[in-house]
Design an enzyme around this catalytic site. Structure first.
Site, PDB file in Angstrom:
ATOM      1  N   ASP A  55     -12.045  -9.323   3.997  1.00  0.00           N
ATOM      2  CA  ASP A  55     -13.428 -10.176   2.744  1.00  0.00           C
ATOM      3  C   ASP A  55     -14.053 -11.497   2.492  1.00  0.00           C
ATOM      4  O   ASP A  55     -15.252 -11.213   2.701  1.00  0.00           O
ATOM      5  CB  ASP A  55     -13.257  -8.997   1.316  1.00  0.00           C
ATOM      6  CG  ASP A  55     -13.704  -7.449   1.518  1.00  0.00           C
ATOM      7  OD1 ASP A  55     -13.461  -6.864   2.252  1.00  0.00           O
ATOM      8  OD2 ASP A  55     -13.894  -7.183   0.093  1.00  0.00           O
ATOM      9  N   ASP A 103      -6.114  -7.191   3.559  1.00  0.00           N
ATOM     10  CA  ASP A 103      -7.160  -7.021   3.487  1.00  0.00           C
ATOM     11  C   ASP A 103      -8.155  -7.553   2.572  1.00  0.00           C
ATOM     12  O   ASP A 103      -9.105  -7.669   2.028  1.00  0.00           O
ATOM     13  CB  ASP A 103      -6.879  -5.959   2.115  1.00  0.00           C
ATOM     14  CG  ASP A 103      -7.909  -4.935   1.658  1.00  0.00           C
ATOM     15  OD1 ASP A 103      -9.153  -4.677   1.819  1.00  0.00           O
ATOM     16  OD2 ASP A 103      -7.767  -5.199  -0.363  1.00  0.00           O
ATOM     17  N   ASP A 130      -2.344 -19.054   0.897  1.00  0.00           N
ATOM     18  CA  ASP A 130      -3.117 -19.009  -0.304  1.00  0.00           C
ATOM     19  C   ASP A 130      -3.884 -21.390   0.234  1.00  0.00           C
ATOM     20  O   ASP A 130      -5.328 -20.627   0.817  1.00  0.00           O
ATOM     21  CB  ASP A 130      -2.694 -19.930  -1.893  1.00  0.00           C
ATOM     22  CG  ASP A 130      -0.982 -20.295  -2.076  1.00  0.00           C
ATOM     23  OD1 ASP A 130      -0.878 -20.782  -0.310  1.00  0.00           O
ATOM     24  OD2 ASP A 130      -0.957 -21.402  -2.364  1.00  0.00           O
ATOM     25  N   TYR A 154       0.379  -1.092   0.286  1.00  0.00           N
ATOM     26  CA  TYR A 154      -0.520   0.209   0.025  1.00  0.00           C
ATOM     27  C   TYR A 154       0.799   1.070  -0.057  1.00  0.00           C
ATOM     28  O   TYR A 154       0.393   2.627  -0.674  1.00  0.00           O
ATOM     29  CB  TYR A 154      -0.732   0.042   1.426  1.00  0.00           C
ATOM     30  CG  TYR A 154      -2.097  -0.538   1.599  1.00  0.00           C
ATOM     31  CD1 TYR A 154      -2.484  -1.923   0.466  1.00  0.00           C
ATOM     32  CD2 TYR A 154      -3.565   0.017   1.403  1.00  0.00           C
ATOM     33  CE1 TYR A 154      -3.513  -2.698   0.596  1.00  0.00           C
ATOM     34  CE2 TYR A 154      -4.747  -1.143   0.956  1.00  0.00           C
ATOM     35  CZ  TYR A 154      -4.699  -2.079   0.260  1.00  0.00           C
ATOM     36  OH  TYR A 154      -5.425  -2.869   0.073  1.00  0.00           O
TER      37      TYR A 154
END
Ligand code: IPM
Ligand code: MN
Length: 364
Positions: A251, A247, A223, A141
């Site tokens: 979700d 992030d 993963d 980021y």
């Protein structure tokens, strides 16, 4: 007691959901005898429209003078021009960095009455109760270089993943501290089979772990973690990971609790410890949902739950925080649902009604 709160509604559904959180805060103030002074400020697209920058300097100054920040959401198609120099999200990222909010806590706890609101089998999600600790001010980021440019072979772009030992150690330590107060299990998520940053992350984590022999540490590749979250989510207690992985995984994890509209978050500038108040920013984990904006549809629960975290982490008002959490549980128990968690036989309500119902329970 008296507290100053910066309220930054932002864009899309942001203003609607923050209104409901403020409603609940006011009731908490009355019931528990505290004074919450609210200071409104501009951020995101709203700030771009009014002042031409995504983080207005006055907003930042105001935040520095407050005890905590309550934020709605930023962003929307109106400001999505890929050529734009400034974007709503930059305002949020700058604020996180400036306020040193390096630790993003996202608890994933299933309300048992919402077991039927998800796509997963009840036996898989029943009893899910873990917390994500996402590193928030480093990694892809913020790393430089970060740019797009023209070459003779076409366009190119670069983002940089960079982590220092100190950045890793402080977030991992926070994870261990939280695990101590929970079930003493921590999974550190990385991609150490490919990324150099992850190999450093693993090494530093092992070093920090020496001070926490009472916590069981496991390293998991990102993963595999994505898979395990769906396959066996009750496996987890504390998960710690870098910014981008956090992030994405949070979700994904929100689907375990029925909706992104249920996933609260606390971004902290220090390690939570008993009796210690920490500066923090409290915002739902979801975005600004522009298509739902202004329709009185959005689920305000993630924002209200984030406000409970504010009471707990930044103000040390544990009883008040508990009252807000219980109020949410009671309203759900009484079968009220916003559209995103609606299922057959339940009562559908809008943003305002949900906020009022929860505030009403806090009042009682
Ligand atoms: C979040 C959001 C933000 C992020 C965006 C809005 C910049 O997705 O808080 O998860 O990526 O951190
Ligand atoms: Mn996100």
């Amino acid at each position: 007691m008296k507290f100053d709160i910066a309220v930054l509604p932002g864009d899309g559904i942001g203003p609607e959901i923050t209104d409901e959180a403020v409603k609940v805060l006011r009731v908490v103030g009355k019931r528990f005898g505290h004074q919450f002074n609210l200071h409104y400020g501009l951020i995101g697209g709203a700030a771009l429209d009014e002042q031409g920058v995504s983080l207005v300097p006055e907003t930042l100054k105001m935040c520095r003078n407050c005890d905590a920040i309550l934020l709605g959401a930023v962003g929307g198609p109106k400001w999505d021009d890929p050529q734009a120099k400034d974007r709503p999200e930059i305002g949020l990222l700058t604020l996180r960095k400036e306020m040193k909010l390096f630790a993003n806590l996202r608890p994933v706890k299933v309300f048992s009455v919402l077991v039927d609101a998800t796509n997963l089998k009840p036996q898989v999600i029943q009893g899910v109760d873990f917390i994500f600790v996402r590193e928030l001010t480093g990694g892809l980021y913020y790393g430089r270089p970060k740019k797009r440019w023209q070459t003779s072979q076409g366009r190119r772009a670069v983002d940089t993943m960079i982590y220092s030992e100190a950045e890793i150690a402080r977030i991992v330590r926070l994870g261990f501290e939280l695990a101590r107060g929970r079930r003493q299990r921590m999974v550190s998520v990385d991609k150490a089979n490919v990324l150099e940053c992850s190999r450093l992350w693993r090494q530093v984590t092992e070093e920090v772990a020496k001070s926490y022999p009472d916590v069981e540490l496991e390293h998991m590749l990102v993963d595999a973690c994505g898979m395990r979250l769906i396959q066996n989510p009750t496996y987890f207690d504390v998960l710690v990971t870098e910014n981008t992985f956090g992030d994405i995984l949070t979700d994904e994890a929100s689907m375990l609790v029925g909706s992104l509209g249920m996933l609260a978050s606390a971004s902290l500038a220090g390690v939570p410890q008993r009796e210690k108040r920490i500066f923090g920013m409290y915002e739902p984990s979801h975005g600004s949902a522009p298509r739902r904006a202004g329709l009185n549809l959005a689920n305000p629960i993630a924002t209200i739950l984030s406000t409970a975290f504010m009471l707990y982490y930044s103000f040390g008002l544990n009883e008040a925080a508990q009252a807000v959490e219980s109020a949410i549980a009671e309203v759900l128990d009484e079968d009220y649902r916003t559209y995103d968690i609606m299922s057959e036989g339940k009562t559908k309500v809008g943003t305002k009604e949900m906020g009022e119902l929860i505030a009403g329970k806090v009042r009682d």
